[in-house]
Design an enzyme around this catalytic site. Structure first.
Site, PDB file in Angstrom:
ATOM      1  N   MET A  92      86.376   5.499  95.809  1.00 26.77           N
ATOM      2  CA  MET A  92      85.877   4.939  96.989  1.00 26.77           C
ATOM      3  C   MET A  92      86.910   5.363  98.114  1.00 26.77           C
ATOM      4  O   MET A  92      86.539   5.205  99.138  1.00 26.77           O
ATOM      5  CB  MET A  92      85.810   3.451  96.773  1.00 26.77           C
TER       6      MET A  92
ATOM      7  N   THR B  83      85.623  -4.897 102.066  1.00 26.85           N
ATOM      8  CA  THR B  83      86.597  -5.821 101.671  1.00 26.85           C
ATOM      9  C   THR B  83      86.523  -6.119 100.228  1.00 26.85           C
ATOM     10  O   THR B  83      87.321  -6.914  99.580  1.00 26.85           O
ATOM     11  CB  THR B  83      86.534  -7.333 102.293  1.00 26.85           C
ATOM     12  N   SER B  84      85.582  -5.701  99.499  1.00 26.16           N
ATOM     13  CA  SER B  84      85.374  -5.824  98.192  1.00 26.16           C
ATOM     14  C   SER B  84      86.082  -4.863  97.357  1.00 26.16           C
ATOM     15  O   SER B  84      86.344  -3.615  97.789  1.00 26.16           O
ATOM     16  CB  SER B  84      83.979  -5.915  97.762  1.00 26.16           C
ATOM     17  N   CYS B  85      86.253  -5.001  95.931  1.00 28.41           N
ATOM     18  CA  CYS B  85      87.133  -4.050  95.170  1.00 28.41           C
ATOM     19  C   CYS B  85      86.036  -2.655  94.497  1.00 28.41           C
ATOM     20  O   CYS B  85      86.542  -2.055  93.987  1.00 28.41           O
ATOM     21  CB  CYS B  85      87.726  -4.777  94.172  1.00 28.41           C
ATOM     22  N   VAL B  86      84.639  -3.256  94.548  1.00 28.58           N
ATOM     23  CA  VAL B  86      84.133  -2.324  93.781  1.00 28.58           C
ATOM     24  C   VAL B  86      82.753  -1.979  94.623  1.00 28.58           C
ATOM     25  O   VAL B  86      82.372  -2.445  95.798  1.00 28.58           O
ATOM     26  CB  VAL B  86      83.248  -2.887  92.527  1.00 28.58           C
TER      27      VAL B  86
END
Lengths: 166, 105
Positions: free
Chosen positions: A35, B102-105
């Site tokens: 990502m 802001t999320s990890c996934v």
């Protein structure tokens, strides 16, 4: 912002454990790296290999024995002593609880997460020593596994990478 | 709050260049941010992603995850990575005038 050190461009992540909490951190770090535009090689070894065995990777569990941080029914609940953790169904229950919470924050099941990492351009490899030791063949693996690597080939692939062992 | 002139308009941005006022977003701004992110153009496929992010953000108040972009937005993960190489969610969010993920996934 202060000085700008050089960005990480490539990581090699080794997954060596076969419990739910042993496998997910490596997968989340691998996906998170993609990502950020970081190249990823993901290498599964020893019991970590169960993450990429198609027959078993949808039934990976949390160990409820020998885990002093384990609490029930949630992370701020009561400690779960090993003697209780051995009861039938404890591991399945803890796994079910955690999977439910993971789904809420969009962390996919292991097979789907591996497909996601593959789609994101991450490379997935199996460790040759373990494959030989466990008598495994290519057919045992999920299709996203690129190939089986010796440790030497792993280091070759990791040229210029940071290596993360989990 | 820093400001920045993008496509001839002065807009409020974070230090990392994410718009903070969604009302200031325009398609011209999106295109210029896309250029900054190394994209030559915004194709209909890019717009599909941008519009889904904006719609989902408006409805839920949060950026969708890559998994949700696939499952709900109908955009395969492989396509998302090839449309926005080198950090798809961050880039698409910035182009869409939305906050940094802001999320990890």
């Amino acid at each position: 912002m202060a000085e700008n050190p050089e960005k990480i461009k490539k990581v090699s992540i080794i997954v060596s454990r076969g419990s739910l909490d042993g496998i997910y951190p490596g997968l989340i770090m691998a996906n998170g790296a993609r990502m950020e535009g970081i190249d990823v090689n993901l290498f599964f070894t020893f019991f970590g290999l169960y993450a990429i065995l198609k027959k078993y990777n949808n039934s990976i569990k949390i160990a409820t024995v020998g885990n002093p941080a384990m609490r029930v029914p949630d992370a701020k609940g009561l400690p779960l002593p090993t003697i209780v953790g051995i009861l039938p169904g404890m591991s399945a229950f803890a796994t079910w609880m955690m999977k439910k919470e993971m789904d809420k924050i969009d962390i996919p099941p292991i097979p789907e997460m591996l497909a996601m990492i593959d789609d994101a351009g991450g490379n997935i490899y199996a460790c040759k020593a373990t494959v030989d030791m466990f008598h495994l063949t290519k057919d045992d693996f999920i299709p996203q596994v690129k190939r089986v690597l010796t440790v030497g080939e792993f280091y070759e692939l990791s040229a210029g990478a940071q290596i993360i062992f989990t | 709050m820093p400001t920045k002139t993008i496509a001839g308009v002065t807009v409020d941005v974070t230090e990392e260049g994410y718009l903070t006022n969604r009302a200031q977003w325009t398609k011209d701004i999106a295109l210029e941010i896309a250029h900054e992110e190394g994209l030559n153009e915004l194709s209909p496929d890019h717009w599909k992603v941008i519009e889904f992010l904006q719609k989902d953000y408006a409805e839920r108040g949060a950026l969708p995850s890559i998994r949700r972009i696939n499952a709900v937005g109908g955009i395969p993960t492989k396509d998302l990575y090839s449309l926005f190489p080198g950090g798809p969610l961050k880039k698409a969010a910035r182009i869409a005038g939305l906050p940094k993920p802001t999320s990890c996934v």
